[in-house]
Design a protein around this motif. Structure first.
Motif, PDB file in Angstrom:
ATOM      1  N   ALA A  74      -3.316   8.395  -2.927  1.00 29.94           N
ATOM      2  CA  ALA A  74      -2.401   9.827  -3.662  1.00 29.94           C
ATOM      3  C   ALA A  74      -1.590  10.698  -4.913  1.00 29.94           C
ATOM      4  N   SER A  83      -0.546  16.485  -7.901  1.00 30.80           N
ATOM      5  CA  SER A  83      -0.506  16.300  -6.569  1.00 30.80           C
ATOM      6  C   SER A  83      -0.929  16.161  -6.693  1.00 30.80           C
ATOM      7  N   THR A  85      -2.591  15.020  -1.670  1.00 26.74           N
ATOM      8  CA  THR A  85      -2.650  14.655  -0.460  1.00 26.74           C
ATOM      9  C   THR A  85      -2.908  13.902   0.852  1.00 26.74           C
ATOM     10  N   GLU A 101       2.243  14.850   7.466  1.00 30.62           N
ATOM     11  CA  GLU A 101       1.143  15.020   6.026  1.00 30.62           C
ATOM     12  C   GLU A 101       1.925  15.023   4.485  1.00 30.62           C
ATOM     13  N   SER A 102       1.839  14.166   3.859  1.00 29.14           N
ATOM     14  CA  SER A 102       2.543  13.735   2.899  1.00 29.14           C
ATOM     15  C   SER A 102       1.750  14.334   1.436  1.00 29.14           C
ATOM     16  N   THR A 103       2.588  14.792   0.841  1.00 30.87           N
ATOM     17  CA  THR A 103       2.578  15.233  -0.364  1.00 30.87           C
ATOM     18  C   THR A 103       3.017  15.441  -1.418  1.00 30.87           C
ATOM     19  N   SER A 105       3.971  13.945  -5.500  1.00 29.65           N
ATOM     20  CA  SER A 105       3.603  13.855  -6.933  1.00 29.65           C
ATOM     21  C   SER A 105       4.878  13.584  -7.839  1.00 29.65           C
ATOM     22  N   CYS A 117       7.539  12.154  -1.763  1.00 30.65           N
ATOM     23  CA  CYS A 117       6.724  12.859  -1.190  1.00 30.65           C
ATOM     24  C   CYS A 117       7.457  13.445  -0.054  1.00 30.65           C
TER      25      CYS A 117
END
Length: 358
Positions: A74, A83, A85, A101-103, A105, A117
């Motif tokens: 990711a 970004s 995910t 769920e991790s997004t 950047s 995260c």
């Protein structure tokens, strides 16, 4: 472990996460070590921030190595698109597990490159998606056999019956369209989140073909040509240009938007036009009854429909195709009171803009 809780960036992350009810985990971009966690970990994981920062990853991740590998992937996406995910199986303080769920950047804290995260519990959403996948798989499996039988019977009629070729041609087109729908429902639940093999696509041709396919089926339902009875009109304004994407999925995207307009048209029919946007992208506009403001936030959800003969898949397939291409879609009211769908972020190449520039 270093926990720079006093840094301005960490404090800002903590405040945002607390407001959203999510957790933010700050990892060192080079070593992968956890450097900071926000107060949101209490809501998500059941640990205090101080306790969480001292945990071994095995305490909150079912498979720490797999989670770290997914985070790294990711992070690579984030380097290209801003970004990335991923989903992983997480564990709370009480021992229960959930789908996280991790997004991801990229950011910098105290001069060091870090990965921020944002973690949320998406268990309920994942379960709904799984149920939908099972339903779609069942429908696809159960529809293919009768569709094969119908196509075979049409083939026999061609060899055994004199005349009626135009009706058999229409029947073949309907069968082909049904097969496309079955395939697209399968794609929606299996690999509908991204476009793997993008190519240059002529939007004018795709849109024109999509209207032809939909209006053919509309003709068959009406028993006459749409234009002859004034039921529908269609136009493309200017040039829509060329985009990079999946031509088949884009065709289904526009077919579903056109079907939506035709399905909700009243006795007076409907006019549909497609036009390029000044800021890049296209608008699909109709003069039908429109979409109530209170429903516009839900129309792309699984199973949402207001039509008696609707399946609830149409606009969801539209949203999935748009998302898979990395674009955005919004809906509002057209100047005539109908529906206006705007697809942006398409970066059309060679499109004739409304102001005459290319």
């Amino acid at each position: 472990m270093n926990d720079p809780a006093g840094s301005d960036a960490a404090a800002a992350l903590s405040q945002v996460a607390s407001d959203l009810g999510d957790a933010v985990l700050l990892y060192d971009a080079e070593s992968g070590a956890l450097r900071h966690a926000t107060g949101g970990v209490d809501d998500v994981f059941g640990y205090s921030r101080e306790r969480f920062c001292d945990l071994d990853p095995a305490a909150y991740a079912d498979d720490p190595e797999r989670e770290a590998a997914s985070r790294a992937a990711a992070a690579r996406d984030a380097a290209d698109a801003g970004s990335g995910t991923y989903r992983w199986r997480a564990r709370r303080a009480d021992g229960t597990t959930f789908t996280a769920e991790s997004t991801v950047s990229r950011t910098a804290v105290d001069g060091r490159a870090c990965l921020a995260c944002v973690v949320r519990d998406v268990t309920a959403r994942a379960e709904r998606e799984h149920r939908l996948e099972r339903l779609a798989e069942t429908l696809v499996h159960d529809l293919r056999n009768p569709l094969n039988a119908a196509e075979a019977q049409a083939g026999i009629l061609r060899t055994e019956v004199e005349g009626g070729r135009e009706f058999l041609d229409r029947l073949d087109r309907v069968h082909a369209r049904m097969r496309d729908i079955v395939s697209d429902v399968h794609a929606l639940v299996s690999d509908g989140r991204r476009v793997d093999d993008p190519e240059s696509v002529d939007l004018d041709a795709v849109v024109a073909d999509a209207w032809a396919a939909v209006s053919d089926c509309q003709d068959d339902r009406a028993g006459a040509d749409c234009d002859d009875v004034g039921r529908c009109e269609f136009s493309i304004e200017g040039s829509l240009g060329t985009v990079v994407g999946d031509a088949r999925r884009l065709g289904r995207l526009f077919e579903n938007l056109f079907e939506n307009a035709l399905r909700h048209a009243g006795d007076g029919g409907v006019s549909v036009r497609v036009a390029p946007l000044d800021r890049g992208g296209v608008a699909v506009v109709d003069d039908g009854p429109g979409i109530p403001a209170g429903d516009r936030g839900r129309i792309f959800e699984h199973g949402y429909t207001t039509a008696d003969d609707g399946t609830g898949f149409g606009l969801n397939i539209v949203a999935a195709a748009v998302e898979a291409h990395g674009w955005e879609i919004t809906v509002c009211e057209s100047e005539s009171g109908g529906a206006r769908f705007e697809i942006t972020g398409m970066d059309a190449v060679g499109a004739e803009r409304a102001d005459g520039r290319r």
